[in-house]
Design a protein around this motif. Sequence first.
Motif, PDB file in Angstrom:
ATOM      1  N   ALA A   1      -0.873  -2.386 -47.486  1.00  0.00           N
ATOM      2  CA  ALA A   1      -0.472  -3.791 -47.383  1.00  0.00           C
ATOM      3  C   ALA A   1       0.138  -4.044 -46.005  1.00  0.00           C
ATOM      4  N   LEU A   2       0.985  -3.113 -45.586  1.00  0.00           N
ATOM      5  CA  LEU A   2       1.601  -3.214 -44.267  1.00  0.00           C
ATOM      6  C   LEU A   2       0.532  -3.257 -43.173  1.00  0.00           C
ATOM      7  N   ASN A   3      -0.463  -2.404 -43.343  1.00  0.00           N
ATOM      8  CA  ASN A   3      -1.545  -2.340 -42.366  1.00  0.00           C
ATOM      9  C   ASN A   3      -2.290  -3.677 -42.284  1.00  0.00           C
ATOM     10  N   ILE A   4      -2.612  -4.241 -43.445  1.00  0.00           N
ATOM     11  CA  ILE A   4      -3.367  -5.504 -43.440  1.00  0.00           C
ATOM     12  C   ILE A   4      -2.515  -6.629 -42.858  1.00  0.00           C
ATOM     13  N   ALA A   5      -1.228  -6.601 -43.154  1.00  0.00           N
ATOM     14  CA  ALA A   5      -0.338  -7.657 -42.656  1.00  0.00           C
ATOM     15  C   ALA A   5      -0.202  -7.607 -41.137  1.00  0.00           C
ATOM     16  N   PHE A   6      -0.213  -6.393 -40.574  1.00  0.00           N
ATOM     17  CA  PHE A   6       0.146  -6.281 -39.157  1.00  0.00           C
ATOM     18  C   PHE A   6      -0.992  -5.889 -38.206  1.00  0.00           C
ATOM     19  N   ALA A   7      -2.008  -5.210 -38.698  1.00  0.00           N
ATOM     20  CA  ALA A   7      -3.016  -4.677 -37.767  1.00  0.00           C
ATOM     21  C   ALA A   7      -3.753  -5.793 -37.049  1.00  0.00           C
ATOM     22  N   ARG A   8      -3.795  -5.687 -35.725  1.00  0.00           N
ATOM     23  CA  ARG A   8      -4.501  -6.706 -34.948  1.00  0.00           C
ATOM     24  C   ARG A   8      -5.639  -6.088 -34.147  1.00  0.00           C
ATOM     25  N   ASP A   9      -5.793  -4.775 -34.281  1.00  0.00           N
ATOM     26  CA  ASP A   9      -6.846  -4.136 -33.497  1.00  0.00           C
ATOM     27  C   ASP A   9      -7.436  -2.964 -34.280  1.00  0.00           C
ATOM     28  N   GLY A  10      -8.374  -2.312 -33.651  1.00  0.00           N
ATOM     29  CA  GLY A  10      -9.091  -1.209 -34.290  1.00  0.00           C
ATOM     30  C   GLY A  10     -10.481  -1.182 -33.698  1.00  0.00           C
TER      31      GLY A  10
ATOM     32  N   ALA B   1      -6.947 -16.798 -35.045  1.00  0.00           N
ATOM     33  CA  ALA B   1      -7.308 -15.910 -36.143  1.00  0.00           C
ATOM     34  C   ALA B   1      -8.049 -16.716 -37.195  1.00  0.00           C
ATOM     35  N   PRO B   2      -9.131 -16.177 -37.728  1.00  0.00           N
ATOM     36  CA  PRO B   2      -9.857 -16.913 -38.767  1.00  0.00           C
ATOM     37  C   PRO B   2      -8.957 -17.109 -39.996  1.00  0.00           C
ATOM     38  N   PRO B   3      -9.158 -18.212 -40.698  1.00  0.00           N
ATOM     39  CA  PRO B   3      -8.284 -18.524 -41.831  1.00  0.00           C
ATOM     40  C   PRO B   3      -8.253 -17.411 -42.886  1.00  0.00           C
ATOM     41  N   TRP B   4      -9.395 -16.781 -43.154  1.00  0.00           N
ATOM     42  CA  TRP B   4      -9.413 -15.734 -44.179  1.00  0.00           C
ATOM     43  C   TRP B   4      -8.459 -14.603 -43.829  1.00  0.00           C
ATOM     44  N   LEU B   5      -8.320 -14.349 -42.533  1.00  0.00           N
ATOM     45  CA  LEU B   5      -7.463 -13.243 -42.127  1.00  0.00           C
ATOM     46  C   LEU B   5      -5.994 -13.637 -42.315  1.00  0.00           C
ATOM     47  N   ARG B   6      -5.694 -14.904 -41.978  1.00  0.00           N
ATOM     48  CA  ARG B   6      -4.313 -15.377 -42.195  1.00  0.00           C
ATOM     49  C   ARG B   6      -3.957 -15.254 -43.669  1.00  0.00           C
TER      50      ARG B   6
ATOM     51  N   PRO C   1     -18.172  -7.520 -42.023  1.00  0.00           N
ATOM     52  CA  PRO C   1     -18.777  -7.488 -43.354  1.00  0.00           C
ATOM     53  C   PRO C   1     -17.880  -8.157 -44.419  1.00  0.00           C
ATOM     54  N   ASP C   2     -18.532  -8.580 -45.492  1.00  0.00           N
ATOM     55  CA  ASP C   2     -17.804  -9.263 -46.576  1.00  0.00           C
ATOM     56  C   ASP C   2     -16.649  -8.420 -47.105  1.00  0.00           C
ATOM     57  N   THR C   3     -16.868  -7.114 -47.139  1.00  0.00           N
ATOM     58  CA  THR C   3     -15.822  -6.253 -47.695  1.00  0.00           C
ATOM     59  C   THR C   3     -14.530  -6.362 -46.889  1.00  0.00           C
ATOM     60  N   ILE C   4     -14.647  -6.729 -45.636  1.00  0.00           N
ATOM     61  CA  ILE C   4     -13.448  -6.888 -44.814  1.00  0.00           C
ATOM     62  C   ILE C   4     -12.889  -8.297 -44.961  1.00  0.00           C
ATOM     63  N   ARG C   5     -13.813  -9.266 -45.100  1.00  0.00           N
ATOM     64  CA  ARG C   5     -13.363 -10.646 -45.121  1.00  0.00           C
ATOM     65  C   ARG C   5     -12.878 -11.098 -46.491  1.00  0.00           C
ATOM     66  N   GLY C   6     -13.227 -10.325 -47.503  1.00  0.00           N
ATOM     67  CA  GLY C   6     -12.877 -10.720 -48.865  1.00  0.00           C
ATOM     68  C   GLY C   6     -11.390 -10.605 -49.134  1.00  0.00           C
ATOM     69  N   GLY C   7     -11.030 -10.787 -50.403  1.00  0.00           N
ATOM     70  CA  GLY C   7      -9.626 -10.679 -50.799  1.00  0.00           C
ATOM     71  C   GLY C   7      -9.136  -9.270 -50.590  1.00  0.00           C
ATOM     72  N   ILE C   8      -7.849  -9.120 -50.448  1.00  0.00           N
ATOM     73  CA  ILE C   8      -7.350  -7.783 -50.153  1.00  0.00           C
ATOM     74  C   ILE C   8      -7.252  -6.949 -51.415  1.00  0.00           C
ATOM     75  N   ASP C   9      -7.328  -5.659 -51.202  1.00  0.00           N
ATOM     76  CA  ASP C   9      -7.252  -4.726 -52.313  1.00  0.00           C
ATOM     77  C   ASP C   9      -6.437  -3.540 -51.808  1.00  0.00           C
ATOM     78  N   ALA C  10      -5.192  -3.789 -51.488  1.00  0.00           N
ATOM     79  CA  ALA C  10      -4.361  -2.729 -50.916  1.00  0.00           C
ATOM     80  C   ALA C  10      -3.832  -1.847 -52.038  1.00  0.00           C
ATOM     81  N   ARG C  11      -4.126  -0.547 -51.921  1.00  0.00           N
ATOM     82  CA  ARG C  11      -3.728   0.383 -52.979  1.00  0.00           C
ATOM     83  C   ARG C  11      -2.213   0.570 -53.016  1.00  0.00           C
ATOM     84  N   ASP C  12      -1.575   0.522 -51.866  1.00  0.00           N
ATOM     85  CA  ASP C  12      -0.126   0.726 -51.868  1.00  0.00           C
ATOM     86  C   ASP C  12       0.528  -0.048 -50.718  1.00  0.00           C
ATOM     87  N   GLY C  13       1.830   0.098 -50.605  1.00  0.00           N
ATOM     88  CA  GLY C  13       2.600  -0.641 -49.613  1.00  0.00           C
ATOM     89  C   GLY C  13       2.178  -0.372 -48.183  1.00  0.00           C
ATOM     90  N   PHE C  14       1.729   0.867 -47.922  1.00  0.00           N
ATOM     91  CA  PHE C  14       1.342   1.188 -46.540  1.00  0.00           C
ATOM     92  C   PHE C  14       0.076   0.439 -46.144  1.00  0.00           C
TER      93      PHE C  14
END
Lengths: 250, 432
Positions: free
Chosen positions: B142-151, B22-27, B127-140
């Motif tokens: 955040a959960l998605n960013i923490a766990f999603a490995r596909d799409g 996994a790329p470091p930015w994603l970790r 795209p940069d918008t994906i690789r940039g810092g996270i901007d999770a509006r709520d816990g769900f």
Amino acid sequence: MLSIKNLKASVEDKAILNGIDLEVGAGEVHAIMGPNGSGKSTLAGVLAGREGYDITDGSVTYRGMDLLDMDPEIRAREGVFLAFQYPVEIPGVTNMYLLKAAVNAVRKHRGEAELDAMDFLKLIKEKAALVEMKQEFLYRSVNEGFSGGEKKRNEILQMALLEPTLSILDETDSGLDIDALRVVAEGVNKLRSPDRAIVVVTHYQRLLDYIVPDRVHVLAGGRIIQSGGKELAQELEQKGYGWIEDQAAA
Amino acid sequence: MNDIVSRYLEQFVAAGPDAGAAPPWLREQRDAAMAQLRKHGFPGPRDEDWRYTPLKPLAGKAWETAATGAADIGGIDDRLIAGLDSHRLVFIDGVFSSDLSTTALAQEGISVRPLSVVLREDAGALPDTIRGGIDARDGFQALNIAFARDGYVVDIASDSKPDKTLECLFIAATAGKAGQTRNVVRLGEHASASLVERHVSLDGVDALVNCGSRLLLGAGSSLDYHLVQTMDSGVNMISDTEADLGADATLRILTATLGGAVVRNNLQVRLNAPGGHCDMLGLYAATGRQHVDNHTGVIHVAPHCTSRELYKGVLDQRARGVFHGRIRVDRGAQKTDATQANNNLLLSANAEIDTKPQLEIYADDVKCAHGATVGQLDETALFYLRSRGISADDARSLLTFAFVNEVLSEIGVDALAEYLGEGLARRLIQHG
């Protein structure tokens, strides 16, 4: 064909029909006339099965069946047709769709095969020409944005397609100019036959110049107070309803 | 719900680093998202945005995110849409299944790939918008960013257009699992595409679907995007879609919810440059104890943009609906033309809808209109149809169908419109 005996009906505890007796035989055209509020539209609604009426007494027999015991759709499939005084606008349902669903519901009930799209198209073109309705109206939503005359033509188009045994026309002449009146009346007259009956409910005599009735009944206060031949309609036109109501009250 | 978060944390630690490199930015993103979830937890009933929607089905237990390797569910033939000729990616419990997907596209300028593959082979292309810092509006989220490995990751080069509809089919197949996916669609200048994202499930499965999508529309591009939810009644779902439109770009987005238990759809559209236009269409038909919540927002950032929103819903039995439509017009967004309508049909006395428009207008030369209606079937129309020989049940279905047809008729993918129409008819007849 239609036998109404001592029919009493009320709406929200207000008595509207106070004992109607009427016999309509096959092949006959009957006119029911009367002043506003006499119960004409209630009678038409009760016959077609509209909700909201309490039948408090009496019976209606149609071709040997207890009409009041039948759901509105069963009445329609058995050949009863009500042309509405105020045809309903149904946005989102095309006229064509309604007409096809109606024709096929009736055919299915009679044990006939449902019409496919091609056969139906042929039939509808023929009937639309009969009431001088432009094709574009078939593809528009049911009655939506139709003028008063177009709505009434649409009622007669439905009638022509369904070929009912008993037709009830509720104030079909209201809101029609003379040309539309003629077209509508011609459509109705084409349906006259020895095995069909027509009940014309109207306030005015003018429709009866075109659809000539065998019998004319005067409805007032929820009762038929006088019956006669077609000349009774002319008498009413000249003298108004007052004299006959006075006579009945005397 | 703190113990739920701790159990997610245990799962997070146990899962370890991403399979492959996994790329470091994603970790970093995942760690930050997990930290946010620990700090703020999931939304609670006191959050204004969640007042009307039950949280327990969504956040009352720690769903297990499926590991890599898609579960075997046999075939998918009976889950396809008749007549829809598509290029298709299939995901089981949120994990890409190459066996069930169509073979890779060989059309120049068009790239449609699973996120797992892109992360492994070509993470720099995101795209940069994906690789940039996270901007999770709520816990769900955040959960998605923490766990999603596909799409799915869709890239359409400038002036290109896929020769077929793109379809991403997500199947919830395993009880207790969470399908967590992140999706990206990027259109270059004057590119166009039509995409159908569908969520279905195996019968009787209780599961969570938690997905986030970013739609990035370049200048003059055009995207038809359809989110279609026809899961079984045990599947809860949260979708979070954000769209950014460039100059003269057009987005037509449909959210159709015919299934699921508790479904929450967040949709946010930003009109960032002049000439942008978006149509936001919604269709929901809920029955039983289903709950459908659409939270939508359109932000007019730039002048001379138009937005039109039309959501129509039919609620039967004890179903509940929530509609929240926000229109924000920023100070510089003069000549904005925005409309919003939410119309509801309640078929039962126990069904309920909470509908809430919200207009925030900071510019002075704009046109904004909104309206919401709640009604029942028209009794006189029902009688009219019955008096023509049509049965009471058919008349009810016909009128209900006519009500939603205004939305159906705007769907550009004919096979999808037909599929939804049939699905609606089935639901309405079944419960009519």
